[in-house]
Write a protein that holds these residues in place. Structure first.
Motif, short mmCIF file in Angstrom:
data_model
loop_
_atom_site.label_atom_id
_atom_site.label_comp_id
_atom_site.label_asym_id
_atom_site.label_seq_id
_atom_site.Cartn_x
_atom_site.Cartn_y
_atom_site.Cartn_z
N TYR A 26 0.89 -1.14 -0.08
CA TYR A 26 0.03 0.24 -0.08
C TYR A 26 0.88 1.34 -0.12
O TYR A 26 2.06 1.26 0.45
N LEU A 28 -0.09 4.94 1.37
CA LEU A 28 -0.99 5.58 2.24
C LEU A 28 -0.65 7.03 2.52
O LEU A 28 0.45 7.41 2.48
N LEU A 30 -1.34 10.16 4.68
CA LEU A 30 -2.03 10.43 6.09
C LEU A 30 -1.22 11.73 6.69
O LEU A 30 0.06 11.71 6.66
N CYS A 50 -6.57 12.39 2.25
CA CYS A 50 -6.23 11.13 2.79
C CYS A 50 -6.59 9.94 1.81
O CYS A 50 -7.75 9.71 1.83
N VAL A 52 -5.50 6.14 -0.52
CA VAL A 52 -4.82 4.77 -0.45
C VAL A 52 -4.80 4.29 -1.82
O VAL A 52 -5.20 4.49 -2.70
N ARG A 54 -3.51 0.60 -3.35
CA ARG A 54 -3.04 -0.67 -3.08
C ARG A 54 -2.57 -1.52 -4.23
O ARG A 54 -3.04 -1.17 -5.49
N ILE A 66 -8.88 6.88 2.74
CA ILE A 66 -8.87 6.24 4.01
C ILE A 66 -10.00 6.99 4.79
O ILE A 66 -10.08 8.30 4.96
N PHE A 76 -10.08 1.23 4.15
CA PHE A 76 -9.83 1.62 2.88
C PHE A 76 -10.96 1.41 2.02
O PHE A 76 -11.46 0.16 1.66
#
Length: 123
Positions: A26, A28, A30, A50, A52, A54, A66, A76
């Motif tokens: 992932y 991310l 944040l 925010c 994600v 994958r 997120i 997610f």
């Protein structure tokens, strides 16, 4: 405005992957505190940033948001058309996103997988 960090996670060692898997993980995005924990107050102000991504071998990358739900549950969500949380981050509020640390994700296969934090850098 809160600073967003880009966090890279890769699949850690597990029975089916005794050496981990660098091609499964992932990205991310944040806000983090200085200790590397999710900055919940900042997240509330920048939640639209925010996100994600994958990545897995043999699959197209999945992009999503997120989200934080009741009881501080992080998920997610890859499909804005539904309220279904595709994957659940296990106790992410308590985790430190620092290289070498581990976090767990309940993936869409219904299994909990452990991922290692590989990198954290400013976005």
């Amino acid at each position: 405005m809160a600073r967003i960090s880009h966090i890279t996670l890769e699949l850690a060692r597990e029975p089916d992957h005794p050496h981990g898997d660098r091609s499964h993980g992932y990205h991310l995005y944040l806000p983090l505190t200085e200790e590397g924990r999710i900055d919940v107050a900042a997240w509330d102000k920048v939640r639209s940033a925010c996100r994600v991504r994958r990545f897995r071998p043999g699959e197209d990358d999945q992009h999503g948001r997120i989200r934080r739900g009741p009881g501080g549950k992080w998920s997610f969500d890859y499909d804005d058309r539904t309220d279904f949380d595709d994957e659940i981050g296990f106790r992410l509020t308590d985790e430190s996103f620092v290289p070498g640390e581990y976090v767990s994700v309940l993936e869409d296969d219904g299994r909990m997988h452990t991922f290692q934090v590989i990198a954290v850098r400013p976005e």
